[in-house]
Design an enzyme around this catalytic site. Structure first.
Site: not given
Length: 583
Positions: A245, A282
């Site tokens: 993330d 990401e």
């Protein structure tokens, strides 16, 4: 059993409390800040640590939190599980990912209930299920990005054993499992790490407060903590890959970055196990060095999400131009063409949204297409909208079919968000279940204030704490049998089958992709080997000059269409897509 904990904050003593009995711990003579004790223990035994006679705290490396983030830790015997299936050998190049949130994939919201539905995804042709974060967080329902205890599995989802059953079931169906992990922040509720050591630092500040300590004093142990967690998912649960993330929020000034250390450790584990493990980042940086191999000066992450492709596709489909869509909305088909051929729209160009230049070019000659993921919808791009509305809320079935065509035939590794394959009518909204009343109210007020600034009435913003918000977000599978959902599902199934059987659709050569488009005519066409894919996003039939040799034939089409004649003109109906071959 050996119990050990890194607790440099403890001045005089650390006590292990195991099944109600206290066991003094000793300082480790060879590892600064570490304390150890040996005590008999079995699977399920409850324990915790007290520092300098303070309150009992859960183990920072807890494998299970049966009573939530603030409760006792529990011993987990990973060797007790009997695996039924070996992990399949799957390549990222030929992967088709499916992002799934356990708490809303089924009404039950558990890993076992989700596992019972995996046959549907295998039948669709999905190769990898990407699970949103599973670490423990307060309450029952949430997105999972405010989790703590990065070795443990959220108990309401079923805990460690349920995750093993889920992975085992997926492997039995020939699918891999990817887990979304969060290294850029933890908590805030239930986060007891600061009591043990310098897990966070004020040297850097992030949207979540003090940064995770990756480069200040004590950061060696913090890095080892996070890398150990990542390897545990891959080793103990046989997870195939990790989605990282928001790596752009990892504040790290050291010469050898945390991401390089992590990718090296994952590659070493893969070699040791004889399996392929991969990391998917990401990243908001539009920097190809994220996925460049370490031997070539990169970070060695194996792939990354490409939000530039999403933003270009979204603006082309919807015409939206607010926020970060503004950069793409001026010429959306040109932006889409650039992301299909050059990956990043921002590759050193000026971003009006950021008010500065952004990004770096991708070397198409040396960069395979499988280093990037392409998608039309994700949990972020749906759930961070005011009402969590999917594309299906405003677009016609034809435009949804065009979106699917661009994602599933484009050069990047495709990813779907759960329910997208049938144009799910249910929203996917932002929901929480904070047990701290002050935190719950702060989140509620913050959400309403954020969207009120963009013109939304407060009463129209779903209350994250209202159980109905989660309930509205649960998939309704009865839609799959009704029009137009059943037709969209069949279209996705056909496109996925084509991607898995036609080698041109997984060709890694970015430089071989050729694109033509007409901004005013609202059409775009591109070539993948002998295949030509065309979409018409307009409301009128489009005449698309394909330069046909007269031997083209239709592979599949959303609406009835004739192959172009010798004049090379394809008449493509409004809001539809077609795949042709001249081979």
């Amino acid at each position: 059993m050996l119990f050990e904990v890194w607790a440099p904050q403890a001045r005089e003593r650390v006590t292990l409390e195991l099944n109600g009995a206290e066991h003094p711990m000793e300082r480790d003579a060879e590892r600064d800040g570490w304390w150890t004790a040996v005590a008999p223990a079995a699977d399920g035994d409850r324990y915790g640590y007290a520092l300098d006679d303070g309150p009992l705290l859960p183990d920072p490396r807890s494998r299970r939190q049966p009573d939530g983030p603030d409760g006792h830790s529990a011993v987990v015997d990973h060797d007790a599980y009997t695996w039924r299936h070996a992990a399949p050998r799957l390549r990222l190049r030929s992967a088709i990912l499916y992002e799934l949130h356990v708490g809303t994939f089924t009404p039950e919201g558990t890993l076992d209930a989700a596992a019972a539905r995996l046959g549907e995804l295998a039948g669709l042709g999905i190769t990898h299920v990407e699970l949103m974060p599973l670490c423990p967080f307060p309450g029952t329902w949430g997105w999972g990005y405010d989790g703590v205890s990065p070795w443990a599995v959220h108990e309401p989802y079923g805990g460690p054993e349920a995750l093993k059953r889920f992975v085992d079931a997926a492997h039995g169906l020939g699918m891999g499992v990817i887990l979304d992990v969060v290294h850029n922040h933890l908590g805030p509720s239930g986060n007891h790490l600061p009591a043990f050591g310098p897990y966070f630092t004020d040297t850097h500040h992030t949207p979540w407060g003090a940064a995770v300590n990756l480069d200040a004093p004590g950061s060696d142990e913090v890095r080892a903590y996070l890398i150990g967690s990542a390897l545990a998912w891959l080793r103990d649960y046989r997870i195939d890959g990790l989605r990282l993330d928001a790596v752009h929020a990892l504040a790290d000034t050291r010469a050898r970055t945390f991401l390089e250390e992590l990718s090296e450790a994952v590659d070493e584990l893969a070699k040791e196990q004889g399996r392929q493990h991969f990391l998917i980042a990401e990243s908001d940086l539009a920097d190809p060095r994220t996925t460049t191999p370490r031997t070539m000066g990169g970070l060695g992450i194996h792939a990354q999400w490409n939000d530039d492709f999403h933003h270009a596709l979204h603006t082309a489909l919807t015409g939206e131009s607010q926020g970060y869509y503004a950069d793409f909305a001026r010429a959306p088909l040109a932006a889409l063409a650039k992301t299909l051929t050059h990956v990043f729209f921002h590759d050193g160009t000026f971003s009006t949204f950021r008010r500065r230049c952004h990004g770096r070019p991708v070397d198409r000659a040396r960069t395979p297409a499988q280093r990037f993921l392409g998608y039309a919808q994700t949990h972020d791009q749906i759930g961070n909208r005011a009402t969590g509305d999917r594309l299906s809320a405003t677009l016609s079935p034809g435009l949804l079919a065009c979106a699917a065509t661009l994602v599933l035939t484009g050069p990047s590794v495709p990813m779907l968000f759960m329910g997208e394959e049938w144009g799910a009518g249910t929203p996917w909204q932002y929901f929480t279940d904070h047990t701290d009343p002050e935190l719950a109210e702060a989140v509620r007020r913050g959400r309403r204030r954020e969207f009120a600034e963009h013109g939304w009435a407060e009463e129209d913003i779903p209350d994250p704490q209202d159980p109905a918000t989660r309930d509205r977000s649960v998939l309704d599978r009865t839609e799959r049998e009704r029009a137009p959902h059943n037709r969209l599902l069949a279209w996705h199934r056909e496109l996925i089958a084509l991607r898995r059987t036609l080698p041109d659709l997984t060709d890694p050569d970015l430089a071989a992709v050729r694109v033509a488009y007409d901004e005013g005519g609202r059409w775009l066409a591109f070539r993948r080997g002998v295949l030509r894919i065309a979409v018409n996003l307009g409301k009128e039939t489009a005449q698309i000059p394909l330069g046909s040799n007269g031997r083209d034939r239709i592979v599949t089409a959303w609406e009835p269409v004739e192959a172009p004649g010798r004049d090379g003109a394809l008449l493509l109906p409004a809001e539809s897509a077609v795949i042709l071959t001249d081979g």
